[in-house]
Design a protein around this motif. Structure first.
Motif, PDB file in Angstrom:
ATOM      1  N   ASP A 144       0.978  -1.269  -0.103  1.00  0.00           N
ATOM      2  CA  ASP A 144      -0.056  -0.011  -0.070  1.00  0.00           C
ATOM      3  C   ASP A 144       0.788   1.316  -0.007  1.00  0.00           C
ATOM      4  O   ASP A 144       0.532   2.315   0.646  1.00  0.00           O
ATOM      5  N   LYS A 145       2.047   1.222  -0.505  1.00  0.00           N
ATOM      6  CA  LYS A 145       3.013   2.352  -0.686  1.00  0.00           C
ATOM      7  C   LYS A 145       2.486   3.259  -1.265  1.00  0.00           C
ATOM      8  O   LYS A 145       2.588   4.422  -1.413  1.00  0.00           O
ATOM      9  N   ALA A 146       1.791   2.955  -2.616  1.00  0.00           N
ATOM     10  CA  ALA A 146       1.140   3.859  -3.391  1.00  0.00           C
ATOM     11  C   ALA A 146       0.095   4.782  -2.257  1.00  0.00           C
ATOM     12  O   ALA A 146      -0.099   5.831  -2.617  1.00  0.00           O
ATOM     13  N   GLY A 147      -0.646   4.135  -1.387  1.00  0.00           N
ATOM     14  CA  GLY A 147      -1.542   4.838  -0.743  1.00  0.00           C
ATOM     15  C   GLY A 147      -0.876   5.688   0.291  1.00  0.00           C
ATOM     16  O   GLY A 147      -1.232   6.801   0.724  1.00  0.00           O
ATOM     17  N   VAL A 148       0.371   5.453   0.679  1.00  0.00           N
ATOM     18  CA  VAL A 148       1.142   6.229   1.649  1.00  0.00           C
ATOM     19  C   VAL A 148       1.584   7.428   0.872  1.00  0.00           C
ATOM     20  O   VAL A 148       1.463   8.427   1.428  1.00  0.00           O
ATOM     21  N   VAL A 149       2.200   7.343  -0.376  1.00  0.00           N
ATOM     22  CA  VAL A 149       2.779   8.303  -0.989  1.00  0.00           C
ATOM     23  C   VAL A 149       1.472   9.316  -1.669  1.00  0.00           C
ATOM     24  O   VAL A 149       1.696  10.402  -1.765  1.00  0.00           O
ATOM     25  N   LEU A 150       0.169   8.544  -2.054  1.00  0.00           N
ATOM     26  CA  LEU A 150      -0.680   9.597  -2.328  1.00  0.00           C
ATOM     27  C   LEU A 150      -1.172  10.406  -1.395  1.00  0.00           C
ATOM     28  O   LEU A 150      -1.367  11.569  -1.614  1.00  0.00           O
ATOM     29  N   HIS A 151      -1.197   9.993   0.094  1.00  0.00           N
ATOM     30  CA  HIS A 151      -1.532  10.880   0.998  1.00  0.00           C
ATOM     31  C   HIS A 151      -0.445  12.121   1.042  1.00  0.00           C
ATOM     32  O   HIS A 151      -0.822  13.167   1.350  1.00  0.00           O
ATOM     33  N   LEU A 152       0.858  11.714   0.966  1.00  0.00           N
ATOM     34  CA  LEU A 152       1.637  12.946   1.151  1.00  0.00           C
ATOM     35  C   LEU A 152       1.618  13.801  -0.049  1.00  0.00           C
ATOM     36  O   LEU A 152       1.689  14.963   0.217  1.00  0.00           O
ATOM     37  N   ALA A 153       1.475  13.288  -1.227  1.00  0.00           N
ATOM     38  CA  ALA A 153       1.229  14.340  -2.444  1.00  0.00           C
ATOM     39  C   ALA A 153      -0.153  14.985  -2.242  1.00  0.00           C
ATOM     40  O   ALA A 153       0.105  16.298  -2.567  1.00  0.00           O
ATOM     41  N   ALA A 154      -0.974  14.347  -1.750  1.00  0.00           N
ATOM     42  CA  ALA A 154      -2.478  15.243  -1.581  1.00  0.00           C
ATOM     43  C   ALA A 154      -2.280  16.314  -0.589  1.00  0.00           C
ATOM     44  O   ALA A 154      -2.540  17.335  -0.782  1.00  0.00           O
TER      45      ALA A 154
END
Length: 447
Positions: free
Chosen positions: A127-137
């Motif tokens: 779910d590292k895409a979910g982690v980086v999604l939060h950071l980018a958002a």
């Protein structure tokens, strides 16, 4: 809020965040005990550092519970809300599954590779895409809303200290809206919110007919081996059409989304000529009806088989529980069924190994409406509410401990993501849209 401004911000910085996701995937943060657990500390430090660059105050927490359980490193990063503004809790997890057989991979699992618009690698989606999604958002969103970023490090091993963590840091985790970025979208190009999840029960049963093996030529006939007895018992779980035939298991045919059979055949890889089981809509069979699957059986391997009757056998069942039913009640119903249907008076012992609750979202909540708006703006198509046949028990833990928070279950995966399998991948176009949608949601809540 200027929608175009947020969208442009995400677009302009997308290559930077894709590169950061590649860096995070390169850390083999497998949380299974038999692997190097120091990698989880590395990925936690990476995430905490990125959160601090965005102005959040971050800490890495290695929780030790009163019962002696030791939690894997979690990240808790916060930015307070402006006066009168709500706080949003953003959840994801940074641990990943083992790679499995490397020969099944077309790339090196921890060297993320882009091909045909997808990023391949272990954790690239889950779910590292979910982690980086939060950071980018967080970076792209207009300020105002309070942010609490909670990134867990043990989801892939069942979140053994999750509830203890929630209780220990309840004050810090208080939020008006909770966004869990660990689910799926309906298809590539069609976003969704996950609004129902089945519960899960794992049970083991041991069937015994003899106190020791005996010669199959001398005694077969009046004595049937334990494997055959177990097979006859297992066969009673379904009727001739493949519907569940266990009394006391709740089920409904209420799913409203259509899943075309040819698409499901492709998504599952079911073999030509094999028919789907059960009745009712395919989505109801996948989301709102119970299922019982044999996921393991201890039986004599072929290479050491001898002409003896097998005296006992143990098998493990995965029961998926319809949304809304107490998994303990479902487990009791299945246990009662096995005890009353085991043939020939065979002895049976049943053990419940795991119970995880289901989840049903409030689809009429203000946050749900805002999320639908944000998804529509980002994708340009109408999002759908979908169920998931799997279970994420910790979402019910969040709902129980924070009853006033609105919970949104979002995701970055699609039917081709192959999470947990070889060649796991992320659709980069949809990932950019997911970042845009979350940034718009945070901006809207900040107004």
């Amino acid at each position: 809020m200027n929608i175009d401004e947020v969208t442009l911000q995400v677009k302009n910085n997308f290559s930077k965040w894709q590169s950061k996701l590649v860096d995070l995937v390169a850390i083999p943060s497998i949380s299974v005990d038999s692997f190097d657990q120091s990698t989880l500390q590395r990925s936690a430090k990476w995430i905490a550092a990125e959160a601090e660059k965005l102005g959040l105050s971050a800490q890495i927490i290695n929780l030790e519970t009163d019962s002696g359980k030791k939690g894997r490193p979690a990240i808790l990063a916060q930015r307070p809300a402006a006066p009168g503004k709500p706080t949003v809790l953003l959840y994801a997890h940074h641990d990943v599954q083992p790679t499995g057989d490397l020969e099944l991979w077309n790339t090196q699992p921890f060297q993320a590779v882009e091909k045909d618009g997808r990023l391949f690698g272990r954790g690239a989606a889950d779910d590292k895409a979910g982690v980086v999604l939060h950071l980018a958002a967080i970076e792209a969103a207009h300020p105002g809303v309070g942010i609490t970023l909670f990134v867990e490090g043990e989801e892939e091993v069942g979140s053994p200290t999750f509830v203890d963590f929630l209780h220990t840091y309840k004050k810090e985790l208080q939020a008006d809206v909770i966004v869990v970025a660990d689910s799926n979208n309906w298809q590539v190009g069609i976003p969704s919110l996950t609004t129902s999840l089945r519960g899960v029960v794992q049970m083991s049963a041991r069937v015994a007919v003899l106190d020791h093996p005996v010669h199959s030529g001398m005694y077969s006939g009046p004595v049937i081996d334990a494997v055959t007895v177990a097979a006859r018992l297992i066969a009673t779980f379904h009727d001739e059409a493949g519907n569940i035939a266990v009394e006391g298991l709740a089920q409904s045919d209420t799913a409203t989304v259509d899943y075309e059979e040819e698409v499901l055949r492709k998504d599952t890889g079911i073999l030509d000529g094999v028919e789907f089981a059960g009745s009712g809509s395919l989505t109801s069979r996948l989301w709102t009806k119970p299922t019982i699957s044999v996921i393991g059986m201890d039986v004599t391997p072929n290479e050491v088989a001898s002409n003896t009757l097998i005296p006992q056998v143990e098998f493990t069942l995965s029961l998926r529980v319809a949304p809304g039913q107490d998994p303990r009640a479902a487990a009791a119903a299945l246990e009662e069924h096995m005890r009353t249907h085991v043939p020939f008076g065979a002895h049976i012992d049943v053990r419940v190994n795991e119970c995880g609750p289901s989840f049903i979202a409030d689809t009429d909540s203000p946050a749900n409406e805002m999320a639908h708006w944000a998804l529509h703006e980002a994708w340009g198509v109408e999002p759908i509410n979908m169920g998931i046949g799997g279970s994420i028990p910790f979402i019910s833990d969040l709902a129980e401990l924070f009853p006033n928070a609105e919970i949104l279950v979002t995701g970055v995966e699609d039917p081709d993501s192959r999470a947990h399998s070889a060649n796991e991948s992320l659709h980069l176009g949809d990932w950019q849209k997911a970042i845009t949608a979350e940034a718009l949601l945070l901006s809207k809540l900040g107004e």
